[in-house]
Write a protein that holds these residues in place. Sequence first.
Motif, PDB file in Angstrom:
ATOM      1  N   ALA A 203     -40.158 -10.786 -22.128  1.00  0.00           N
ATOM      2  CA  ALA A 203     -39.006  -9.920 -21.915  1.00  0.00           C
ATOM      3  C   ALA A 203     -37.717 -10.631 -22.308  1.00  0.00           C
ATOM      4  O   ALA A 203     -37.575 -11.836 -22.076  1.00  0.00           O
ATOM      5  CB  ALA A 203     -38.939  -9.498 -20.455  1.00  0.00           C
ATOM      6  N   PRO A 204     -36.777  -9.939 -22.915  1.00  0.00           N
ATOM      7  CA  PRO A 204     -35.488 -10.553 -23.262  1.00  0.00           C
ATOM      8  C   PRO A 204     -34.779 -11.088 -22.014  1.00  0.00           C
ATOM      9  O   PRO A 204     -34.998 -10.596 -20.899  1.00  0.00           O
ATOM     10  CB  PRO A 204     -34.704  -9.408 -23.904  1.00  0.00           C
ATOM     11  N   ALA A 205     -33.945 -12.084 -22.202  1.00  0.00           N
ATOM     12  CA  ALA A 205     -33.188 -12.658 -21.092  1.00  0.00           C
ATOM     13  C   ALA A 205     -32.339 -11.588 -20.404  1.00  0.00           C
ATOM     14  O   ALA A 205     -31.791 -10.695 -21.054  1.00  0.00           O
ATOM     15  CB  ALA A 205     -32.296 -13.788 -21.605  1.00  0.00           C
ATOM     16  N   GLY A 206     -32.265 -11.675 -19.077  1.00  0.00           N
ATOM     17  CA  GLY A 206     -31.444 -10.746 -18.323  1.00  0.00           C
ATOM     18  C   GLY A 206     -32.113  -9.440 -17.973  1.00  0.00           C
ATOM     19  O   GLY A 206     -31.449  -8.511 -17.494  1.00  0.00           O
ATOM     20  N   THR A 207     -33.430  -9.328 -18.200  1.00  0.00           N
ATOM     21  CA  THR A 207     -34.125  -8.069 -17.913  1.00  0.00           C
ATOM     22  C   THR A 207     -35.101  -8.225 -16.745  1.00  0.00           C
ATOM     23  O   THR A 207     -36.118  -7.545 -16.684  1.00  0.00           O
ATOM     24  CB  THR A 207     -34.881  -7.573 -19.162  1.00  0.00           C
ATOM     25  N   GLU A 208     -34.802  -9.127 -15.803  1.00  0.00           N
ATOM     26  CA  GLU A 208     -35.726  -9.412 -14.701  1.00  0.00           C
ATOM     27  C   GLU A 208     -35.990  -8.190 -13.821  1.00  0.00           C
ATOM     28  O   GLU A 208     -37.071  -8.055 -13.234  1.00  0.00           O
ATOM     29  CB  GLU A 208     -35.178 -10.564 -13.839  1.00  0.00           C
ATOM     30  N   ASP A 209     -35.015  -7.292 -13.692  1.00  0.00           N
ATOM     31  CA  ASP A 209     -35.204  -6.093 -12.864  1.00  0.00           C
ATOM     32  C   ASP A 209     -35.235  -4.835 -13.727  1.00  0.00           C
ATOM     33  O   ASP A 209     -34.761  -3.767 -13.338  1.00  0.00           O
ATOM     34  CB  ASP A 209     -34.102  -5.990 -11.813  1.00  0.00           C
ATOM     35  N   TYR A 210     -35.830  -4.955 -14.907  1.00  0.00           N
ATOM     36  CA  TYR A 210     -35.810  -3.869 -15.879  1.00  0.00           C
ATOM     37  C   TYR A 210     -36.648  -2.688 -15.379  1.00  0.00           C
ATOM     38  O   TYR A 210     -37.663  -2.845 -14.705  1.00  0.00           O
ATOM     39  CB  TYR A 210     -36.363  -4.350 -17.224  1.00  0.00           C
ATOM     40  N   PRO A 267     -37.256   6.853 -30.278  1.00  0.00           N
ATOM     41  CA  PRO A 267     -37.579   5.487 -30.726  1.00  0.00           C
ATOM     42  C   PRO A 267     -37.254   4.394 -29.713  1.00  0.00           C
ATOM     43  O   PRO A 267     -37.312   3.208 -30.047  1.00  0.00           O
ATOM     44  CB  PRO A 267     -36.704   5.329 -31.972  1.00  0.00           C
ATOM     45  N   LEU A 268     -36.927   4.748 -28.463  1.00  0.00           N
ATOM     46  CA  LEU A 268     -36.424   3.765 -27.501  1.00  0.00           C
ATOM     47  C   LEU A 268     -37.336   2.550 -27.350  1.00  0.00           C
ATOM     48  O   LEU A 268     -36.863   1.409 -27.403  1.00  0.00           O
ATOM     49  CB  LEU A 268     -36.219   4.437 -26.132  1.00  0.00           C
ATOM     50  N   VAL A 269     -38.638   2.770 -27.155  1.00  0.00           N
ATOM     51  CA  VAL A 269     -39.539   1.633 -26.952  1.00  0.00           C
ATOM     52  C   VAL A 269     -39.561   0.741 -28.185  1.00  0.00           C
ATOM     53  O   VAL A 269     -39.515  -0.491 -28.080  1.00  0.00           O
ATOM     54  CB  VAL A 269     -40.957   2.122 -26.586  1.00  0.00           C
ATOM     55  N   GLY A 270     -39.613   1.326 -29.355  1.00  0.00           N
ATOM     56  CA  GLY A 270     -39.587   0.532 -30.586  1.00  0.00           C
ATOM     57  C   GLY A 270     -38.316  -0.273 -30.715  1.00  0.00           C
ATOM     58  O   GLY A 270     -38.330  -1.434 -31.136  1.00  0.00           O
ATOM     59  N   GLU A 271     -37.191   0.317 -30.357  1.00  0.00           N
ATOM     60  CA  GLU A 271     -35.910  -0.393 -30.432  1.00  0.00           C
ATOM     61  C   GLU A 271     -35.856  -1.555 -29.447  1.00  0.00           C
ATOM     62  O   GLU A 271     -35.312  -2.625 -29.760  1.00  0.00           O
ATOM     63  CB  GLU A 271     -34.775   0.588 -30.135  1.00  0.00           C
ATOM     64  N   LEU A 272     -36.448  -1.367 -28.272  1.00  0.00           N
ATOM     65  CA  LEU A 272     -36.415  -2.429 -27.261  1.00  0.00           C
ATOM     66  C   LEU A 272     -37.317  -3.601 -27.628  1.00  0.00           C
ATOM     67  O   LEU A 272     -36.933  -4.765 -27.493  1.00  0.00           O
ATOM     68  CB  LEU A 272     -36.811  -1.856 -25.900  1.00  0.00           C
ATOM     69  N   ILE A 273     -38.523  -3.334 -28.109  1.00  0.00           N
ATOM     70  CA  ILE A 273     -39.440  -4.444 -28.405  1.00  0.00           C
ATOM     71  C   ILE A 273     -39.027  -5.197 -29.669  1.00  0.00           C
ATOM     72  O   ILE A 273     -39.499  -6.316 -29.912  1.00  0.00           O
ATOM     73  CB  ILE A 273     -40.914  -3.975 -28.499  1.00  0.00           C
TER      74      ILE A 273
END
Length: 452
Positions: A203-210, A267-273
């Motif tokens: 997970a990208p930094a800062g997404t601990e409570d995503y 496309p949200l999931v694709g943009e996030l990964i």
Amino acid sequence: MGGGMAGMLAAAALRAYADVTVVERDALPGGPEPRKGLPQARHAHLLWSGGARAMEDLLPGVTDAWLAAGARRIALPTGLVSLQPHGWLRRWPEMQFMISCSRDLLDAVIREEVTKSARITVLERTELLGLEGDASRTTGVRIRTAPEGDAVGEERVLDADLVVDASGRGSRATSWLDALGVPQAPMEEVDSGLAYASRIFRAPAGTEDYPVINVQPDARRPVPGQSATIVPIEGGRWLVTLAGTRGGQPTGSAKEFEAFAREIRHPLVGELIAHAEPLTDVVVTRSTANRRRFFEKVDAWPEGFVAIGDSVCTYNPIYGHGMSVAAQSALALREQVSEHGLASPGLARRVQRAVARPVTIAWELATATDMRYPGAIGKQPGFAQQLLNRYVNRLMLTSTGRPLVAKEFLGVFTLSQPLNTLLKPEVVLAVLRGPRRTPLTEPPLMERERVG
């Protein structure tokens, strides 16, 4: 029979009333590690609040144990960014919840909690060969232990007052019961041809409570149903699962993984990964059909035998109901044994009927949608079911803009409330009026949740 989730929960349900032996073919891992007999563990698993509460009832303290091991309790729909068939679900204050972690962690904590009991014995690396008894009563099982060194595995009979089949979708109980002369149970199957492809990312930094991210298909459209889900799991990772029905399945190609996620309804999931580091290869599973054995309809059901979990019914895993149904079935087992006693006449039949209640809710939710996708195989819905489907369609539309309807829908979907909750007068009236707020046009991400 079976030391997976359903088997361990059944053992927990019975430990106050009997000494319990769990027979398991695999060598069980000592912690949250992969198990040979559970290849589907590599895909997203959702433990809804209805299942989590049942497990907590069976194993008090198990929720805290999950959280201590790295799982998260995510409020629903507060911690959910989900594109439903009719639009984005608003992130209302908590109505239900889910436990978010890997399946390996869920199972490991359950195993640890269950095996603390001195009344439970687990026989690992032990093969089930068949049932003992006759058409009126099962009296035990024949087993063969794994060979040690040059020694031959021992074959013997385990006598039992009650045999619980929790051996999963590969259960051989139907043929074993047939060998004893038990009539065949009716069976139904609905297969949308769904395939799953999953991959784990850092997970990208800062997404601990995503939040959980979920883009669902719209079954009203005459195209394959495709979806993408991000489930935050322990260790600062995202478990990303893509799914597609017949004609639109994802592949095992790492190069195509992000592209598939971008090309679905949003496309949200694709943009996030695109901003996350892949940690594993892509894993594909195609064994996703809904299949139900109606054991509760067999009139001459034998004493001393009960089936629960995937041995009774398997579901398209996209709905995440399997574990919750297994937990509620184990709870039903405990309630019947507590009320009537382990040796009471007719106990097995009463248990099988009680198990059918949570099974039916999940079955109706899954198959009503799956039969609408192109190329789906199964029994077409009758007129009454078509009317109900139209009502549920409008209910889901209304849930995007009315918190009352969203609350009741989530209560049913998380298996926390019965299906007839959706027909309460105040819900029906709200559904007839439709959504009170205009649909959201963009995913309801908070500023701090935007990646990249």
